[in-house]
Write a protein that holds these residues in place. Structure first.
Motif, short mmCIF file in Angstrom:
data_model
loop_
_atom_site.label_atom_id
_atom_site.label_comp_id
_atom_site.label_asym_id
_atom_site.label_seq_id
_atom_site.Cartn_x
_atom_site.Cartn_y
_atom_site.Cartn_z
N UNK A 185 -12.35 -2.14 -3.50
CA UNK A 185 -12.75 -1.76 -2.56
C UNK A 185 -12.56 -2.68 -0.76
N UNK A 186 -13.15 -4.32 -1.41
CA UNK A 186 -12.28 -4.68 -0.73
C UNK A 186 -11.04 -4.78 -0.16
N UNK A 187 -9.85 -5.61 -1.15
CA UNK A 187 -8.74 -5.06 -1.43
C UNK A 187 -7.61 -3.82 -0.18
N UNK A 188 -9.19 -2.50 -0.15
CA UNK A 188 -8.16 -1.56 0.19
C UNK A 188 -8.68 -0.96 2.49
N UNK A 230 1.19 -1.37 -0.02
CA UNK A 230 0.13 0.24 0.36
C UNK A 230 0.86 1.37 -0.30
N UNK A 231 1.08 2.00 -1.06
CA UNK A 231 1.15 2.94 -0.66
C UNK A 231 0.42 4.18 -1.07
N UNK A 232 0.29 5.65 -0.35
CA UNK A 232 -0.11 7.34 -0.51
C UNK A 232 0.30 7.56 -1.21
N UNK A 233 -1.94 7.70 -1.32
CA UNK A 233 -2.45 8.04 -2.62
C UNK A 233 -2.77 9.31 -2.55
N UNK A 234 -2.55 10.31 -3.23
CA UNK A 234 -2.91 11.36 -3.85
C UNK A 234 -4.70 11.76 -3.96
N UNK A 235 -6.19 11.79 -3.56
CA UNK A 235 -7.05 11.82 -4.18
C UNK A 235 -7.64 12.43 -5.30
N UNK A 236 -6.56 13.44 -5.09
CA UNK A 236 -6.65 14.77 -6.15
C UNK A 236 -6.57 14.20 -7.64
N UNK A 237 -5.23 13.43 -7.58
CA UNK A 237 -4.54 12.60 -8.24
C UNK A 237 -5.47 11.33 -9.26
N UNK A 238 -6.45 10.80 -8.01
CA UNK A 238 -6.87 9.10 -9.14
C UNK A 238 -8.20 10.08 -9.36
N UNK A 239 -8.43 11.34 -8.53
CA UNK A 239 -10.56 12.03 -9.63
C UNK A 239 -9.61 12.94 -11.00
N UNK A 240 -8.09 13.43 -10.97
CA UNK A 240 -7.66 14.47 -11.94
C UNK A 240 -8.19 13.46 -13.32
N UNK A 259 -15.85 17.72 -7.07
CA UNK A 259 -16.57 18.96 -5.90
C UNK A 259 -15.63 18.22 -4.60
N UNK A 260 -15.07 18.53 -3.83
CA UNK A 260 -14.82 18.80 -2.15
C UNK A 260 -13.39 18.61 -1.70
N UNK A 261 -13.41 18.24 -0.57
CA UNK A 261 -12.00 18.47 -0.06
C UNK A 261 -11.06 17.72 -0.85
N UNK A 262 -9.58 19.30 -0.79
CA UNK A 262 -8.50 18.42 -1.26
C UNK A 262 -7.46 18.38 -0.66
N UNK A 263 -6.51 17.54 -1.03
CA UNK A 263 -5.74 17.53 -0.54
C UNK A 263 -5.93 16.00 0.74
N UNK A 264 -6.49 14.81 -0.21
CA UNK A 264 -7.06 13.86 0.84
C UNK A 264 -5.58 12.49 0.45
N UNK A 265 -5.69 11.72 1.35
CA UNK A 265 -4.79 10.61 0.62
C UNK A 265 -5.33 9.29 1.30
N UNK A 266 -4.62 8.68 0.06
CA UNK A 266 -5.46 6.99 1.02
C UNK A 266 -4.22 6.21 0.50
N UNK A 267 -4.41 5.06 0.89
CA UNK A 267 -3.12 3.69 1.28
C UNK A 267 -3.54 2.76 0.21
N UNK A 268 -2.80 2.43 -0.65
CA UNK A 268 -3.49 1.72 -1.87
C UNK A 268 -2.55 0.82 -2.94
#
Ligand code: ADP
Length: 276
Positions: free
Chosen positions: A236-239, A112-122, A142-151
């Motif tokens: 989703x389950x994998x994460x 699992x790597x830190x992944x920027x949510x903004x990048x996913x959406x873009x 729309x929404x909060x920027x600079x969120x991070x998830x792991x996977x």
């Protein structure tokens, strides 16, 4: 002997005692049945487009002119276009089946790597530009920027792309699809909101099953395979996350991907599905 999913073995000992052993085989039966059903479904899903392609190719040959008939270029073109559409769908079906079997198979989730949510959406907005503009649908972030998830960034982009592609496919032209992000309960929520046809309550529980479509005809017309949401659920389950849906017929649907906002504990392996 086998009784209601319990495997029973009895043996007599020399001293006159009898030993009875019982093993619960319900789960292995269930897995075997799921596997059989899956193979039957896959065969059916593959046979349909292959059969259509054979018929269309015959029709195309006829339309190009044979001993009894003169060529009909307009008909030939129509058949060629349908061959193109069917073969694209077949290709998609094969690649989604491979994707699903990779997700369900022995391959573990990459570190699992830190992944920027903004990048996913873009990335998702970029990938869905063509189907969106074909229906003049605006995809907004729309929404909060600079969120991070792991996977895995690749898997997460695939999951959100599937949700946005569905939102586009099951919405009328000139509507809006919104990708919303927010931090919630120590995790991150990515929601895809559409103004589309919506989903009947009786279908809501089943749409994440492989090959389940609420409306087969519409799914076929949009080039659907019935595997997109099964893939999203596995990712989703994998994460160590989940995916939920709420929907109102004629108003629209919201699919929400909930992901943990911190890396999984090293001692707790991410859950891996056992099916197939
Ligand atoms: P498909 O390839 O058929 O789109 P999916 O697994 O992605 O397969 O979706 C399963 C079914 O769920 C679809 O056939 C459709 O009936 C329904 N569905 C999925 N997303 C939406 C949505 N955004 N709006 C309405 N119905 C949807």
């Amino acid at each position: 002997a086998e009784l209601l999913g319990v495997h029973v073995r009895a043996s007599a000992l020399d001293d006159g005692h009898v030993v009875v052993e019982a093993a619960d085989v319900t789960e292995s039966h269930r897995v075997a049945r799921v596997r059989r059903d899956f193979v039957a479904n896959v065969s059916h899903e593959l046979k349909t487009p292959v059969g259509a392609l054979q018929l269309l190719a015959e029709a195309l040959l006829e339309a190009t002119g044979d001993a009894d008939a003169s060529p009909d270029p307009a008909a030939a073109r129509r058949f060629a276009e349908r061959i193109q559409k069917e073969s694209t769908r077949l290709g998609r079906l094969v690649s989604e089946l491979l994707e699903l079997s990779r997700l369900q198979g022995a391959e573990p989730l990459p570190e699992p790597q830190p992944v920027a949510v903004d990048r996913i959406v873009a990335e998702v907005i970029d990938r869905t530009r063509t189907p969106a503009s074909a229906k003049e649908i605006e995809v907004l972030f729309r929404g909060e920027r600079e969120l991070t998830v792991y996977g895995s960034e690749g898997q997460l982009v695939t999951a959100v792309t599937n949700l946005v592609e569905n939102a586009i496919a099951y919405s009328p032209e000139r509507t809006r699809v919104t990708v919303k992000t927010r931090a919630a309960g120590g995790g991150v929520e990515i929601s895809v909101v559409d103004q589309g046809i919506g989903i009947e309550p009786r279908d809501l529980d089943r749409i994440f099953e492989r090959f389940y479509r609420a409306d087969r005809a519409r799914s076929r017309a949009t080039g659907g395979t019935g595997l997109g949401l099964a893939i999203v659920k596995h990712i989703a389950t994998n994460h160590a996350g989940r995916v939920d849906v709420s929907s109102t017929v004629g108003v629209g649907s919201t699919f929400t991907l909930r992901l943990p906002g911190r890396p999984p504990e090293a001692s707790l392996p991410l859950p891996q599905s056992v099916e197939i």
